[in-house]
Write a protein that holds these residues in place. Structure first.
Motif, mmCIF file in Angstrom:
data_model
loop_
_atom_site.group_PDB
_atom_site.id
_atom_site.type_symbol
_atom_site.label_atom_id
_atom_site.label_comp_id
_atom_site.label_asym_id
_atom_site.label_seq_id
_atom_site.Cartn_x
_atom_site.Cartn_y
_atom_site.Cartn_z
ATOM 1 N N LEU A 33 0.899 -1.073 0.079
ATOM 2 C CA LEU A 33 -0.027 -0.017 0.003
ATOM 3 C C LEU A 33 0.972 1.255 0.020
ATOM 4 N N PHE A 34 0.724 2.071 -0.685
ATOM 5 C CA PHE A 34 1.440 3.438 -1.083
ATOM 6 C C PHE A 34 0.269 4.506 -0.942
ATOM 7 N N ARG A 35 0.490 5.588 -0.164
ATOM 8 C CA ARG A 35 -0.775 6.604 -0.130
ATOM 9 C C ARG A 35 0.043 7.873 0.142
ATOM 10 N N ARG A 36 -0.365 8.860 -0.764
ATOM 11 C CA ARG A 36 0.119 10.221 -0.513
ATOM 12 C C ARG A 36 -1.167 11.071 -0.703
ATOM 13 N N SER A 37 -1.258 12.066 0.283
ATOM 14 C CA SER A 37 -2.351 12.941 0.372
ATOM 15 C C SER A 37 -1.685 14.479 0.579
ATOM 16 N N ASP A 38 -2.594 15.493 0.426
ATOM 17 C CA ASP A 38 -2.310 16.782 0.715
ATOM 18 C C ASP A 38 -1.868 16.831 2.143
ATOM 19 N N TRP A 64 -3.681 10.224 -3.432
ATOM 20 C CA TRP A 64 -3.082 9.003 -4.319
ATOM 21 C C TRP A 64 -2.850 7.728 -3.386
ATOM 22 N N VAL A 65 -3.750 6.713 -3.768
ATOM 23 C CA VAL A 65 -3.562 5.496 -3.287
ATOM 24 C C VAL A 65 -3.171 4.302 -4.239
ATOM 25 N N GLN A 66 -2.256 3.701 -3.962
ATOM 26 C CA GLN A 66 -1.817 2.454 -4.953
ATOM 27 C C GLN A 66 -1.456 1.320 -4.141
ATOM 28 N N PHE A 83 -0.872 -18.776 -9.697
ATOM 29 C CA PHE A 83 -0.182 -17.479 -9.254
ATOM 30 C C PHE A 83 -1.105 -16.408 -9.700
ATOM 31 N N GLY A 84 -1.407 -15.295 -8.884
ATOM 32 C CA GLY A 84 -2.371 -14.388 -9.360
ATOM 33 C C GLY A 84 -1.584 -12.850 -8.498
ATOM 34 N N ASP A 85 -2.012 -11.955 -9.244
ATOM 35 C CA ASP A 85 -1.829 -10.438 -8.477
ATOM 36 C C ASP A 85 -2.807 -9.679 -9.144
ATOM 37 N N TYR A 86 -2.701 -8.704 -8.336
ATOM 38 C CA TYR A 86 -3.591 -7.240 -8.573
ATOM 39 C C TYR A 86 -3.083 -6.005 -8.115
ATOM 40 N N GLN A 87 -3.164 -4.985 -8.990
ATOM 41 C CA GLN A 87 -2.689 -3.535 -8.620
ATOM 42 C C GLN A 87 -3.926 -2.620 -8.883
ATOM 43 N N GLY A 88 -3.908 -1.843 -7.834
ATOM 44 C CA GLY A 88 -5.048 -0.634 -8.167
ATOM 45 C C GLY A 88 -4.521 0.450 -7.727
ATOM 46 N N THR A 89 -4.980 1.557 -8.347
ATOM 47 C CA THR A 89 -4.723 2.987 -8.046
ATOM 48 C C THR A 89 -6.213 3.909 -7.995
#
Length: 125
Positions: A33-38, A64-66, A83-89
């Motif tokens: 999880l990567f989160r960036r905010s004001d 921005w949340v990835q 095997f499986g993966d997922y990425q969301g933004t």
């Protein structure tokens, strides 16, 4: 000369293909999880020195949340694996700007739709 297969399209520089033969009889995975905010951003003291008259904020809201994860494991022991993966933004941005509203004189003299006195549409005489 580039002699790539048609499945790679018009590759400009290179094509890297990796294949591994591995698996595990245990379920493994990971997440991130990567989160960036004001709330984490610094304001420019030269242009953002007073709060916005409408919102009361010094900088426009942004977020921005990835996030994502992977999981893999056995289907048939020692033979077949998955095997499986997922990425969301998710992204939200506010906008700040200075706009000029034309005066009635400018609207009347510069707007071709209201300037019917001109012999050439769009130009004043």
């Amino acid at each position: 000369m580039q002699n790539y297969d048609a499945e790679f399209g018009k590759a400009v520089a290179s094509v890297v293909t990796a294949q591994t033969k591995s698996g595990s009889n245990n379920i493994h995975g990971s997440g991130f999880l990567f989160r960036r905010s004001d709330a984490q951003q610094a304001r420019d003291p030269f242009t953002q020195y007073k709060p916005d008259a409408i919102t009361g904020r010094l900088i426009p809201p942004s977020r921005w949340v990835q996030f994502g994860g992977t999981v893999g494991g056995p289907i048939i022991k020692d033979k077949l694996f998955f095997f499986g993966d997922y990425q969301g933004t998710r992204q939200t941005n506010g906008v700040s700007g200075t706009f000029t509203v034309p005066t009635p004189q400018v609207v009347q003299s510069c707007n071709p739709a209201t300037n019917a006195a001109s012999a050439t549409p769009g130009f004043a005489t």
